[in-house]
Write an enzyme that holds these catalytic residues in place. Structure first.
Site, PDB file in Angstrom:
ATOM      1  CG  HIS A  65      -1.740  -1.190   1.407  1.00 38.36           C
ATOM      2  ND1 HIS A  65      -3.052  -1.252   1.001  1.00 38.36           N
ATOM      3  CD2 HIS A  65      -1.464  -2.415   1.944  1.00 38.36           C
ATOM      4  CE1 HIS A  65      -3.551  -2.456   1.279  1.00 38.36           C
ATOM      5  NE2 HIS A  65      -2.605  -3.169   1.847  1.00 38.36           N
ATOM      6  CG  PHE A  66       3.929   1.977  -2.513  1.00 41.05           C
ATOM      7  CD1 PHE A  66       4.248   1.253  -1.366  1.00 41.05           C
ATOM      8  CD2 PHE A  66       4.713   1.771  -3.643  1.00 41.05           C
ATOM      9  CE1 PHE A  66       5.314   0.354  -1.342  1.00 41.05           C
ATOM     10  CE2 PHE A  66       5.787   0.871  -3.629  1.00 41.05           C
ATOM     11  CZ  PHE A  66       6.084   0.162  -2.481  1.00 41.05           C
ATOM     12  CG  ASN A  97      -6.752  -0.372   0.418  1.00 40.68           C
ATOM     13  OD1 ASN A  97      -5.802  -0.690  -0.283  1.00 40.68           O
ATOM     14  ND2 ASN A  97      -6.755  -0.558   1.720  1.00 40.68           N
ATOM     15  CG  HIS A 181      -8.096  -8.533   4.226  1.00 41.02           C
ATOM     16  ND1 HIS A 181      -7.205  -7.586   4.647  1.00 41.02           N
ATOM     17  CD2 HIS A 181      -8.662  -9.033   5.359  1.00 41.02           C
ATOM     18  CE1 HIS A 181      -7.231  -7.520   5.981  1.00 41.02           C
ATOM     19  NE2 HIS A 181      -8.120  -8.395   6.427  1.00 41.02           N
ATOM     20  CG  HIS A 239      -2.815 -10.454   4.890  1.00 39.58           C
ATOM     21  ND1 HIS A 239      -4.078 -10.975   5.001  1.00 39.58           N
ATOM     22  CD2 HIS A 239      -2.979  -9.164   4.462  1.00 39.58           C
ATOM     23  CE1 HIS A 239      -4.967 -10.059   4.662  1.00 39.58           C
ATOM     24  NE2 HIS A 239      -4.326  -8.962   4.331  1.00 39.58           N
ATOM     25  CG  ASN A 286      -6.677  -4.883  10.719  1.00 34.41           C
ATOM     26  OD1 ASN A 286      -6.394  -5.052  11.887  1.00 34.41           O
ATOM     27  ND2 ASN A 286      -7.406  -3.854  10.321  1.00 34.41           N
ATOM     28  CG  ASP A 313      -0.647  -5.959   4.326  1.00 27.68           C
ATOM     29  OD1 ASP A 313      -1.012  -5.114   3.474  1.00 27.68           O
ATOM     30  OD2 ASP A 313      -1.350  -6.282   5.302  1.00 27.68           O
ATOM     31  CG  HIS A 317      -1.068   3.836   9.174  1.00 22.94           C
ATOM     32  ND1 HIS A 317      -2.169   4.221   8.440  1.00 22.94           N
ATOM     33  CD2 HIS A 317      -1.103   2.483   9.211  1.00 22.94           C
ATOM     34  CE1 HIS A 317      -2.842   3.143   8.063  1.00 22.94           C
ATOM     35  NE2 HIS A 317      -2.216   2.073   8.509  1.00 22.94           N
ATOM     36  N   GLY A 332      -1.440  -1.523  10.334  1.00 24.21           N
ATOM     37  CA  GLY A 332      -0.488  -1.525   9.219  1.00 24.21           C
ATOM     38  C   GLY A 332       0.834  -0.913   9.621  1.00 24.21           C
TER      39      GLY A 332
END
Length: 448
Positions: A65-66, A97, A181, A239, A286, A313, A317, A332
């Site tokens: 997730h970049f 997302n 997921h 995951h 998660n 994953d 943040h 995350g």
């Protein structure tokens, strides 16, 4: 202008279950020749002595997730792809997302445009499924897009696919790999309410794996697999976090023939619920990091090939966001810079061979997603190569963390292995904490 030619001498090349000392001739973007000894044919060949370092294929991370577009205060494609190549990851597949979400072809292509301008690593993106975008899913060009991502739990925005009729239609309508997921939302909501009623917002983080429980994971994974068997869909469960779920997967046939595959992430192989006391919300993910028994079960399944891929994953943040109380601290953490060194550390501890690390982080993602000409050290393949010094210790600290968010769950850890050089499409992109040609990345293509 002639193609640039480079000769890597004296390398311990790790590929397809073997390690052999040899030379690699790179012409332009591709590996031209691999042999026990190659001599430079002309003066304009750049000769590089690997000095016995290990040469691995660049890792392919199938789940990151970049945060771009829309969440760039946390990270962006430019910063995180640089951290990735510093960690030996030369190709990534990013999740849908973001904000806006990649749930239309138009929004998906906007992300490809950003990556074409700013990414230091080869890139692709997953298309996001929702309860009401089947028409858009059917327009996806499967040769140019990594696959489809469905959240059956823990989604953002409207990306939770909880309509079983829709799910069945999606499973029946695409040949692409559907990455999932799997956590059962109803189970989690019930557990969460019980803990919220008892503790308020400041739920002790040690209860995270009780809230996002084994039961929630297994219920969702087993239902998804049942539906895949019914419809013939090609699914990949992201995951895994429990030993129980590993019983749902098989090692009876080669990966290329499997219709149901799975992945484990570095944090579930490294941390356990005993680490919440020290790390707190910094290891809140998660699905949750669970027990030692779960970690042991995941390792067993990884090593006996029920689990096919190791990924990150990577989901950064800000420090400020992560330091909130339980209910407000997002799940995350950033991992792309440290995933390969962490797995090589597990090699030093006798847990896994280097050949197996390469299989799970390089070869298998390429097989699973049918990535064209990457994931191996092979003649005719793109020269995505990583040089590793297995005995050059370094400690993760604020000064050498490259993520935009500026922190790592591995802070304070000392890794014996150091990634010294990363080549992307034949260009030296990274060397010892410095970046060089970071404009060599390409969009991944798929041999489908």
């Amino acid at each position: 202008m002639s193609k640039k030619t480079m000769l890597i001498k004296n390398a311990n090349i790790v590929n397809e279950g073997t390690i052999f000392n040899g030379d690699i001739l790179i012409e332009g973007e591709y590996i031209k020749e691999i042999s026990s000894s190659i001599s430079a044919k002309s003066a304009d060949v750049h000769v590089f002595d690997a000095e016995g370092k290990y040469v691995l294929p660049g890792a392919i991370d199938d789940q990151v997730h970049f945060r771009e577009p829309g969440l760039t205060h946390k990270a962006n494609i430019e910063t995180e792809s640089k951290a990735a190549i510093a960690g030996g990851i030369t190709s990534f597949i990013e999740m849908p997302n973001t904000n806006p979400q990649s749930t239309t072809i138009e929004k998906l292509e906007e992300k490809f445009d950003i990556a074409a301008k700013t990414s230091s690593a080869n890139y692709s993106f997953m298309f996001g499924g929702t309860n009401d975008n089947l028409d858009e899913i059917l327009k996806v060009d499967e040769k140019n897009v990594a696959g489809l991502k469905l959240f059956l739990g823990s989604s953002t925005g409207n990306m939770l696919v909880d309509d079983l009729d829709v799910l069945e239609k999606i499973f029946k309508s695409t040949n692409m790999v559907i990455s999932l997921h799997c956590e059962d939302e109803a189970t989690i909501k019930k557990n969460f309410k019980e803990h919220l009623d008892k503790y308020g917002d400041d739920i002790p983080v040690k209860y995270h794996p009780v809230i996002r429980s084994e039961e929630a994971c297994y219920l969702s994974s087993s239902k998804a697999i049942e539906l895949a068997k019914k419809t013939g869909a090609r699914i990949h469960v992201f995951h895994l976090s429990t030993a129980k779920e590993t019983s749902l997967f098989s090692n009876k046939i080669p990966l290329k023939d499997k219709k149901i595959t799975s992945e484990v992430c570095v944090h579930h192989l490294w941390f356990t619920d005993q680490d919440y006391e020290e790390k707190g919300t910094f290891i809140k993910w998660n699905p949750a990091v669970k027990s030692q028994k779960d970690k042991d079960g995941l390792w067993d399944a990884l090593l006996d090939d029920r689990i096919d891929v190791i990924a990150t994953d990577h989901a950064p943040h800000t420090l400020e966001e992560k330091q909130n109380v339980y209910t407000k601290a997002p799940s995350g953490g950033p991992l792309v810079q440290h995933a390969l060194p962490a797995m090589l550390e597990m090699h030093h501890k006798g847990k896994i061979s280097i050949e197996k690390v390469v299989e799970k982080m390089c070869h298998n993602p390429a097989i699973l997603f049918q990535v064209e000409k990457r994931g191996y050290v092979k003649e005719g393949y793109f020269a995505d190569l990583v040089l590793v010094d297995l005995n050059n210790p370094w400690t993760v600290n604020k000064d050498n963390i490259l993520y935009k968010c500026g922190w790592s769950p591995f802070e304070g850890a000392t890794f014996k292995s150091r990634i010294t050089h990363t080549f992307v499409n034949g260009s030296l992109a990274y060397k010892n904490f410095k970046f060089y040609d970071v404009n060599a990345a390409k969009r991944l293509t798929f041999n489908r």
